[in-house]
Design an enzyme around this catalytic site. Structure first.
Site, PDB file in Angstrom:
ATOM      1  N   ASN A 180      98.310   1.901  32.541  1.00 19.72           N
ATOM      2  CA  ASN A 180      97.548   2.097  31.302  1.00 19.72           C
ATOM      3  C   ASN A 180      96.119   2.510  31.651  1.00 19.72           C
ATOM      4  O   ASN A 180      95.713   2.474  32.810  1.00 19.72           O
ATOM      5  CB  ASN A 180      97.553   0.779  30.511  1.00 19.72           C
ATOM      6  CG  ASN A 180      97.286   0.966  29.026  1.00 19.72           C
ATOM      7  OD1 ASN A 180      96.922   2.049  28.568  1.00 19.72           O
ATOM      8  ND2 ASN A 180      97.446  -0.098  28.272  1.00 19.72           N
ATOM      9  N   PHE A 181      95.349   2.864  30.634  1.00 22.19           N
ATOM     10  CA  PHE A 181      93.914   3.159  30.762  1.00 22.19           C
ATOM     11  C   PHE A 181      93.628   4.301  31.738  1.00 22.19           C
ATOM     12  O   PHE A 181      92.606   4.293  32.423  1.00 22.19           O
ATOM     13  CB  PHE A 181      93.126   1.901  31.148  1.00 22.19           C
ATOM     14  CG  PHE A 181      93.318   0.761  30.178  1.00 22.19           C
ATOM     15  CD1 PHE A 181      92.892   0.884  28.870  1.00 22.19           C
ATOM     16  CD2 PHE A 181      93.960  -0.419  30.566  1.00 22.19           C
ATOM     17  CE1 PHE A 181      93.083  -0.148  27.956  1.00 22.19           C
ATOM     18  CE2 PHE A 181      94.158  -1.459  29.664  1.00 22.19           C
ATOM     19  CZ  PHE A 181      93.714  -1.325  28.349  1.00 22.19           C
ATOM     20  N   LEU A 182      94.542   5.279  31.792  1.00 21.54           N
ATOM     21  CA  LEU A 182      94.266   6.488  32.568  1.00 21.54           C
ATOM     22  C   LEU A 182      93.189   7.278  31.821  1.00 21.54           C
ATOM     23  O   LEU A 182      93.366   7.637  30.657  1.00 21.54           O
ATOM     24  CB  LEU A 182      95.540   7.329  32.704  1.00 21.54           C
ATOM     25  CG  LEU A 182      95.355   8.758  33.231  1.00 21.54           C
ATOM     26  CD1 LEU A 182      94.740   8.763  34.635  1.00 21.54           C
ATOM     27  CD2 LEU A 182      96.687   9.494  33.243  1.00 21.54           C
ATOM     28  N   THR A 216     103.097   4.426  28.229  1.00 23.92           N
ATOM     29  CA  THR A 216     103.211   5.182  26.971  1.00 23.92           C
ATOM     30  C   THR A 216     102.147   6.276  26.973  1.00 23.92           C
ATOM     31  O   THR A 216     101.129   6.162  27.668  1.00 23.92           O
ATOM     32  CB  THR A 216     102.958   4.286  25.736  1.00 23.92           C
ATOM     33  OG1 THR A 216     101.671   3.678  25.865  1.00 23.92           O
ATOM     34  CG2 THR A 216     104.019   3.222  25.571  1.00 23.92           C
ATOM     35  N   LEU A 432      99.810  -2.214  25.442  1.00 23.08           N
ATOM     36  CA  LEU A 432      98.511  -2.262  24.761  1.00 23.08           C
ATOM     37  C   LEU A 432      97.810  -0.909  24.768  1.00 23.08           C
ATOM     38  O   LEU A 432      97.982  -0.128  25.684  1.00 23.08           O
ATOM     39  CB  LEU A 432      97.622  -3.298  25.470  1.00 23.08           C
ATOM     40  CG  LEU A 432      98.231  -4.692  25.519  1.00 23.08           C
ATOM     41  CD1 LEU A 432      97.390  -5.602  26.388  1.00 23.08           C
ATOM     42  CD2 LEU A 432      98.377  -5.274  24.118  1.00 23.08           C
TER      43      LEU A 432
HETATM   44  S1  MYA Z   1      98.057   7.110  28.268  1.00 20.48           S
HETATM   45  C1  MYA Z   1      96.355   7.423  27.888  1.00 20.48           C
HETATM   46  C2  MYA Z   1      95.876   8.641  28.590  1.00 20.48           C
HETATM   47  N1  MYA Z   1      94.443   8.822  28.435  1.00 20.48           N
HETATM   48  C3  MYA Z   1      93.872   9.616  27.520  1.00 20.48           C
HETATM   49  O1  MYA Z   1      94.527  10.277  26.753  1.00 20.48           O
HETATM   50  C4  MYA Z   1      92.359   9.583  27.504  1.00 20.48           C
HETATM   51  C5  MYA Z   1      91.735  10.935  27.257  1.00 20.48           C
HETATM   52  N2  MYA Z   1      92.245  11.915  28.206  1.00 20.48           N
HETATM   53  C6  MYA Z   1      91.942  11.926  29.527  1.00 20.48           C
HETATM   54  O2  MYA Z   1      91.203  11.101  30.033  1.00 20.48           O
HETATM   55  C7  MYA Z   1      92.575  13.032  30.353  1.00 20.48           C
HETATM   56  O3  MYA Z   1      92.972  14.078  29.495  1.00 20.48           O
HETATM   57  C8  MYA Z   1      93.785  12.537  31.185  1.00 20.48           C
HETATM   58  C9  MYA Z   1      94.453  13.730  31.887  1.00 20.48           C
HETATM   59  C10 MYA Z   1      93.314  11.551  32.240  1.00 20.48           C
HETATM   60  C11 MYA Z   1      94.845  11.875  30.302  1.00 20.48           C
HETATM   61  N3  MYA Z   1      99.986  10.498  31.210  1.00 20.48           N
HETATM   62  O4  MYA Z   1      93.793  16.020  35.614  1.00 20.48           O
HETATM   63  P1  MYA Z   1      94.555  16.996  34.801  1.00 20.48           P
HETATM   64  C12 MYA Z   1      99.380  15.229  33.143  1.00 20.48           C
HETATM   65  C13 MYA Z   1     100.556  11.081  32.279  1.00 20.48           C
HETATM   66  O5  MYA Z   1      94.213  18.430  35.025  1.00 20.48           O
HETATM   67  P2  MYA Z   1      93.221  15.963  32.456  1.00 20.48           P
HETATM   68  C14 MYA Z   1      97.978   6.138  29.696  1.00 20.48           C
HETATM   69  O6  MYA Z   1      96.962   5.650  30.082  1.00 20.48           O
HETATM   70  C15 MYA Z   1      99.635  16.608  32.586  1.00 20.48           C
HETATM   71  O7  MYA Z   1     100.925  16.646  31.966  1.00 20.48           O
HETATM   72  N4  MYA Z   1     100.304  12.326  32.693  1.00 20.48           N
HETATM   73  O8  MYA Z   1      94.451  16.677  33.233  1.00 20.48           O
HETATM   74  C16 MYA Z   1      99.294   5.966  30.476  1.00 20.48           C
HETATM   75  C17 MYA Z   1      99.537  17.439  33.833  1.00 20.48           C
HETATM   76  O9  MYA Z   1     100.704  17.313  34.620  1.00 20.48           O
HETATM   77  P3  MYA Z   1     101.845  18.450  34.560  1.00 20.48           P
HETATM   78  C18 MYA Z   1      99.420  13.036  31.958  1.00 20.48           C
HETATM   79  O10 MYA Z   1      93.352  16.296  31.028  1.00 20.48           O
HETATM   80  C19 MYA Z   1      99.180   6.740  31.767  1.00 20.48           C
HETATM   81  C20 MYA Z   1      98.411  16.757  34.584  1.00 20.48           C
HETATM   82  O11 MYA Z   1      98.341  15.412  34.078  1.00 20.48           O
HETATM   83  C21 MYA Z   1      98.788  12.512  30.835  1.00 20.48           C
HETATM   84  O12 MYA Z   1      91.939  16.251  33.112  1.00 20.48           O
HETATM   85  C22 MYA Z   1     100.474   6.810  32.530  1.00 20.48           C
HETATM   86  C23 MYA Z   1      97.087  17.438  34.311  1.00 20.48           C
HETATM   87  O13 MYA Z   1      96.118  16.771  35.060  1.00 20.48           O
HETATM   88  C24 MYA Z   1      99.109  11.194  30.474  1.00 20.48           C
HETATM   89  N5  MYA Z   1      98.564  10.598  29.398  1.00 20.48           N
HETATM   90  O14 MYA Z   1      93.515  14.390  32.647  1.00 20.48           O
HETATM   91  C25 MYA Z   1     100.335   7.600  33.787  1.00 20.48           C
HETATM   92  N6  MYA Z   1      97.953  13.437  30.324  1.00 20.48           N
HETATM   93  O15 MYA Z   1     101.213  19.717  35.093  1.00 20.48           O
HETATM   94  C26 MYA Z   1     101.661   7.775  34.522  1.00 20.48           C
HETATM   95  C27 MYA Z   1      98.081  14.519  31.109  1.00 20.48           C
HETATM   96  O16 MYA Z   1     102.981  17.974  35.400  1.00 20.48           O
HETATM   97  C28 MYA Z   1     102.061   6.557  35.276  1.00 20.48           C
HETATM   98  N7  MYA Z   1      98.956  14.288  32.091  1.00 20.48           N
HETATM   99  O17 MYA Z   1     102.219  18.577  33.110  1.00 20.48           O
HETATM  100  C29 MYA Z   1     103.312   6.781  36.065  1.00 20.48           C
HETATM  101  C30 MYA Z   1     103.751   5.544  36.838  1.00 20.48           C
HETATM  102  C31 MYA Z   1     102.945   5.323  38.092  1.00 20.48           C
HETATM  103  C32 MYA Z   1     103.278   4.034  38.812  1.00 20.48           C
HETATM  104  C33 MYA Z   1     104.626   4.116  39.509  1.00 20.48           C
HETATM  105  C34 MYA Z   1     104.915   2.837  40.261  1.00 20.48           C
HETATM  106  C35 MYA Z   1     106.230   2.829  40.870  1.00 20.48           C
END
Ligand code: MYA
Length: 432
Positions: A180-182, A216, A432
């Site tokens: 969360n909180f990405l 989510t 959350l």
């Molecule tokens: S969801 C809340 C996400 N946060 C926000 O929406 C806040 C406002 N937005 C931002 O801060 C940025 O736009 C973020 C993206 C950081 C979201 N989940 O760096 P980029 C993919 C997953 O150039 P930016 C939450 O916190 C996108 O499809 N991936 O993009 C749950 C593309 O990949 P691809 C996402 O806009 C997080 C790539 O990133 C998301 O500068 C769960 C682009 O990167 C997203 N919400 O930064 C994370 N948004 O080309 C996954 C964009 O393939 C966890 N992208 O389409 C996975 C499990 C890990 C643990 C595993 C353990 C085994």
């Protein structure tokens, strides 16, 4: 709700509004899933997500693939020991959320850069107390609270977190990370920092011998296990209309709208009271029993219930029904407090929102229980009560005058495949 009084409401989730793959029967779910896949594969490649062990769009509807982990764990000695490389001016930090200073830095980053609604009118404003609660459940790992700083100025510019959770998927309890909180600072967007952050949290989760995750997002990624909709119940309709959260329905006046949403001053259920520490064992039994009926749900023990559900001022509220005759705990409801900053209003800066959390009805009808929840939320001065259409929530939403929001929330599992997309009502998990 009467058509002409239905508010057109927004809520704070960013992202795509593509069709939800949920329907009456499994057959039509798979058919719908294929349609979604077809439309998506035409639309978008996912350079990062295509490389990850997640369900891919082209596998949707392929029921020959087994349910369960997509990749097997690797020996811990083979997990990369050093952090991933960041672009030159940045460095990793582990955030000590206990520290007032660090917590304030995280709070400021999120308050100014985290999730907004599609029209950029509202932005989530998680409080510091909420962040501490959300990030320090039983058995949490400090190393999973990850920040990125500018090396020279030490300014915090990005954040991602994981917390450990036991999540049951059908009959199997799987130890997972809830991610969360990405968040990446607005000025650093679209530089592919998010994939590095996701890989780094994955590495640190793997180092604890955990290989699955749940998360989510408001955006469509490969591939949702279910797609939910937010519903909103106005508690303070005048303010919601003033700040543009809802609109006055056609042929509605402000005074008629206020009357429509008016609630009783008093809760209706005999024995309805706030949860107390001595209720933890009874609530744990009630909740464990109730959550069994859902395909995906947390496997809460007493420590989890104590952490996640004991009331915490301005963070989480829980109420239960204690039978006046037998003193048995028969029903339970809870909501968490997540305000949003109002970005463009002269008169108001914060929208106070309550979010439905876990609710259990055995003796009191869910409709009545939630009506009491609305009454206590109103008393606590919340402006709006939000709920997803998960679990049995659909049975009370319309009747209690919730209106559908305009965004969707997609649920994902990392390295765990489900054979079928779930209906949102099959989901027993609230993140959350
Ligand atoms: S969801 C809340 C996400 N946060 C926000 O929406 C806040 C406002 N937005 C931002 O801060 C940025 O736009 C973020 C993206 C950081 C979201 N989940 O760096 P980029 C993919 C997953 O150039 P930016 C939450 O916190 C996108 O499809 N991936 O993009 C749950 C593309 O990949 P691809 C996402 O806009 C997080 C790539 O990133 C998301 O500068 C769960 C682009 O990167 C997203 N919400 O930064 C994370 N948004 O080309 C996954 C964009 O393939 C966890 N992208 O389409 C996975 C499990 C890990 C643990 C595993 C353990 C085994």
């Amino acid at each position: 709700m009467a058509g002409d009084s239905e508010p057109n409401e927004n809520h704070v989730t960013s992202g795509d509004n593509s069709e939800s793959p949920e329907n009456e029967s499994d057959v039509s779910i798979d058919a719908l899933a294929r349609k979604v896949q077809e439309s998506l594969s035409l639309a978008k490649r996912h350079k990062f997500w295509e490389t990850q062990p997640v369900g891919q769009f082209n596998e949707l509807g392929d029921t020959s693939l087994p349910e369960g982990p997509i990749e097997q764990p690797t020996p811990l000695s083979e997990v990369k020991q050093e952090p991933y490389n960041l672009p030159y001016p940045y460095e990793w930090i582990t955030c000590d959320i206990d520290s007032e200073e660090v917590c304030a830095e995280v709070y400021n980053l999120l308050t100014n850069n985290y999730v907004e609604d599609d029209e950029n009118m509202f932005r989530f404003n998680y409080s510091k107390e909420f962040l501490r609660w959300a990030l320090r459940p039983p058995g949490y790992f400090r190393s999973w609270h990850i920040g990125v700083r500018v090396k020279s100025s030490k300014k915090l510019v990005a954040f991602i977190t994981g917390i450990p959770a036991r999540i049951r998927v059908r009959d199997t309890v799987v130890l997972m990370a809830e991610v969360n909180f990405l968040c990446v600072h607005k000025k650093l967007r679209s530089k592919r920092l998010a994939p590095v952050m996701i890989k780094e949290v994955t590495r640190r989760v793997h180092l604890e011998n955990i290989w699955q995750a749940a998360y989510t997002a408001g955006v469509v990624l490969p591939t949702p296990v279910t797609t939910c909709q937010y519903w909103h119940r106005s508690l303070n309709p005048k303010k919601l209309i003033d700040v543009g959260f809802s609109r006055l329905g056609a042929r509605m006046t402000m005074s008629r709208t206020i009357k429509l949403y008016k609630l009783s001053d008093q809760t209706a259920t005999p024995g309805f009271r706030k949860m107390e520490p001595h209720d933890v064992p009874a609530v744990t039994r009630l909740l464990r029993n109730y959550l069994q009926q859902f395909a995906v749900a947390p496997d809460f023990d007493v420590d989890d219930v104590e952490h996640w559900l004991l009331p915490k001022e301005d963070v989480v509220e829980s109420y239960l029904v204690e039978s006046p005759e037998t003193h048995e705990i028969t029903d339970f409801c809870s909501f968490y407090s997540l305000p949003s900053s109002i970005l463009g209003s002269q008169n108001h800066s914060v929208l106070k929102a309550a979010y439905s959390y876990y609710n259990v009805s055995t003796k009191t009808p869910l409709l009545q229980l939630m009506s009491d929840a609305l009454i206590v939320a109103k008393k606590k001065d919340f402006d709006v009560f939000n709920a997803l259409d998960v679990m049995h929530n659909e049975t009370f939403l319309k009747e209690l005058k919730f209106g559908p929001g305009d965004g969707k929330l997609h649920y994902y599992l990392y390295n765990y495949r489900l054979k079928h997309v779930l209906r949102s009502s099959e989901l027993g998990l609230v993140l959350l």
